[in-house]
Design an enzyme around this catalytic site. Structure first.
Site, short mmCIF file in Angstrom:
data_model
loop_
_atom_site.label_atom_id
_atom_site.label_comp_id
_atom_site.label_asym_id
_atom_site.label_seq_id
_atom_site.Cartn_x
_atom_site.Cartn_y
_atom_site.Cartn_z
N HIS A 42 23.19 -31.81 -18.89
CA HIS A 42 23.25 -32.72 -17.74
C HIS A 42 24.11 -32.02 -16.68
O HIS A 42 25.33 -32.21 -16.63
CB HIS A 42 23.89 -34.05 -18.13
CG HIS A 42 23.15 -34.82 -19.19
ND1 HIS A 42 23.13 -34.42 -20.51
CD2 HIS A 42 22.39 -35.94 -19.11
CE1 HIS A 42 22.39 -35.29 -21.20
NE2 HIS A 42 21.93 -36.22 -20.37
N SER A 99 30.47 -28.27 -13.33
CA SER A 99 30.59 -27.44 -14.53
C SER A 99 29.69 -26.19 -14.50
O SER A 99 30.12 -25.12 -14.97
CB SER A 99 30.32 -28.28 -15.78
OG SER A 99 29.24 -29.15 -15.56
N ASP A 141 14.43 -32.88 -19.39
CA ASP A 141 15.41 -33.66 -20.14
C ASP A 141 16.36 -32.70 -20.86
O ASP A 141 15.92 -31.76 -21.55
CB ASP A 141 14.68 -34.55 -21.15
CG ASP A 141 15.66 -35.26 -22.04
OD1 ASP A 141 16.30 -36.22 -21.59
OD2 ASP A 141 15.85 -34.82 -23.20
N ASP A 162 27.03 -33.61 -20.99
CA ASP A 162 27.82 -34.44 -20.09
C ASP A 162 26.95 -35.53 -19.46
O ASP A 162 26.69 -35.53 -18.25
CB ASP A 162 28.44 -33.53 -19.00
CG ASP A 162 29.34 -34.27 -18.05
OD1 ASP A 162 29.77 -35.40 -18.38
OD2 ASP A 162 29.63 -33.73 -16.96
C1 LIG Z 1 27.97 -36.57 -15.12
S1 LIG Z 1 26.71 -35.79 -14.21
C2 LIG Z 1 26.93 -34.10 -14.58
C3 LIG Z 1 28.19 -33.48 -14.03
C4 LIG Z 1 28.39 -32.03 -14.37
N1 LIG Z 1 28.22 -31.78 -15.79
C5 LIG Z 1 29.75 -31.55 -13.94
O1 LIG Z 1 30.72 -31.69 -14.72
O2 LIG Z 1 29.86 -31.02 -12.84
C6 LIG Z 1 25.28 -36.18 -15.13
C7 LIG Z 1 23.97 -35.63 -14.57
O3 LIG Z 1 22.95 -35.80 -15.55
C8 LIG Z 1 21.73 -36.01 -14.88
N2 LIG Z 1 20.80 -36.58 -15.88
C9 LIG Z 1 20.68 -37.88 -16.28
N3 LIG Z 1 19.80 -37.98 -17.30
C10 LIG Z 1 19.38 -36.71 -17.59
C11 LIG Z 1 18.55 -36.16 -18.59
N4 LIG Z 1 17.93 -36.94 -19.49
N5 LIG Z 1 18.39 -34.82 -18.62
C12 LIG Z 1 19.01 -34.01 -17.71
N6 LIG Z 1 19.83 -34.48 -16.74
C13 LIG Z 1 20.03 -35.81 -16.69
C14 LIG Z 1 22.10 -36.90 -13.73
O4 LIG Z 1 21.12 -36.80 -12.71
C15 LIG Z 1 23.46 -36.31 -13.32
O5 LIG Z 1 23.30 -35.36 -12.30
#
Ligand SMILES: C[S@@+](CC[C@H](N)C(=O)[O-])C[C@H]1O[C@@H](n2cnc3c(N)ncnc32)[C@H](O)[C@@H]1O
Length: 261
Positions: A42, A99, A141, A162
């Protein structure tokens, strides 16, 4: 339908906790010349502006990284402020790294990086941020991506998980997902971030995870809510195979967060 956008939360106290540990782990892993894999389920957009309307709306960065820097939490040679300084020099004073950018700046050109992000705008921004780096950016995903690439080549390395926990099923799915990853990749550093929210929705997930992985590092910090009524009151990291130095940094962070009142 995904509505979470990390721009509203970038640089908050949870990011300080997660990104400080991430930078320390990657710094240690990158000390050995052997190539590494970095995967993220994520990823977010990779780069944030703390002087934009999103940060102003929530005030979370002002209560997060701004406070940590004012209190001098991180010595200049700590890997987290080193990454922050590089990002500010490259992208401007108000920039804050996500990240993926912390990872890209920690890795070497021969390391392998794979990032998943599902939200269309966040994905487009991430592709642009990562263009100068050698990274595979997938609109897929994140759990699917990680499962299909585990065990990765090179075997040494880490996976950051995350989620935004928008989908309540995440809490039940994560122990199964982490179990499958750990079975296929027993040497991988697998780090899960989770929020401490009022009502403790993480309780069952963490009970399952600690039962299944008794040797993992579980580290939680608490902080004052960013605004009145805000449900997030802390941040947790659950880490399989934590690299050397991670526990020391976690202990140090415990003391620093305790001083916030
Ligand atoms: C908490 S943020 C990530 C922040 C990042 N890891 C950081 O620390 O800079 C979560 C992200 O996951 C994405 N997201 C949500 N569901 C997802 C999935 N099933 N697969 C991939 N990305 C997803 C959202 O769009 C969002 O941008």
């Amino acid at each position: 339908m995904l509505s979470y956008q990390h721009g509203y939360h970038a640089g908050n106290m949870a990011d300080v906790h997660k990104h400080a540990l991430l930078a320390v782990m990657l710094d240690y892993l990158a000390r050995k010349e052997k190539p590494l894999t970095y995967m993220e389920t994520h990823s977010g957009r990779g780069l944030y502006k703390l002087d934009g309307p999103e940060a102003a709306k929530t005030g979370e960065a002002a209560q997060g990284i701004a406070v940590a820097e004012r209190l001098g939490w991180f010595p200049a040679d700590h890997p987290y402020p080193r990454r922050l300084a590089e990002v500010r020099e490259r992208f401007g004073r108000a920039s804050y790294p996500g990240s993926p950018l912390i990872a890209a700046l920690s890795l070497r050109r021969y390391d392998v990086m794979t990032l998943a992000e599902l939200h269309p705008q966040e994905f487009a921004a991430l592709e642009e941020t990562m263009a100068p780096f050698r990274a595979t950016v997938l609109r897929q995903d994140g759990m699917e991506m990680a499962l299909s690439r585990t065990p990765p080549e090179p075997r040494r390395g880490m996976l950051l998980i995350d989620p935004s926990y928008e989908v309540k099923e995440d809490y039940a799915a994560l122990p199964r997902f982490i179990g499958s990853i750990a079975r296929k990749w027993n040497v991988g550093v697998v780090a899960l971030w989770y929020p401490l929210l009022s009502g403790d929705p993480h309780r069952e997930m963490m009970a399952d995870l600690t039962r299944a992985h008794p040797d993992a590092l579980r580290h939680e910090v608490r902080f004052p809510p960013a605004r009145q009524g805000h449900r997030m009151v802390g941040s947790g990291m659950f880490i399989l195979n934590p690299p050397w130095g991670t526990e020391d940094e976690a202990r140090r962070l415990t003391g620093l967060f305790r001083s916030l009142k």
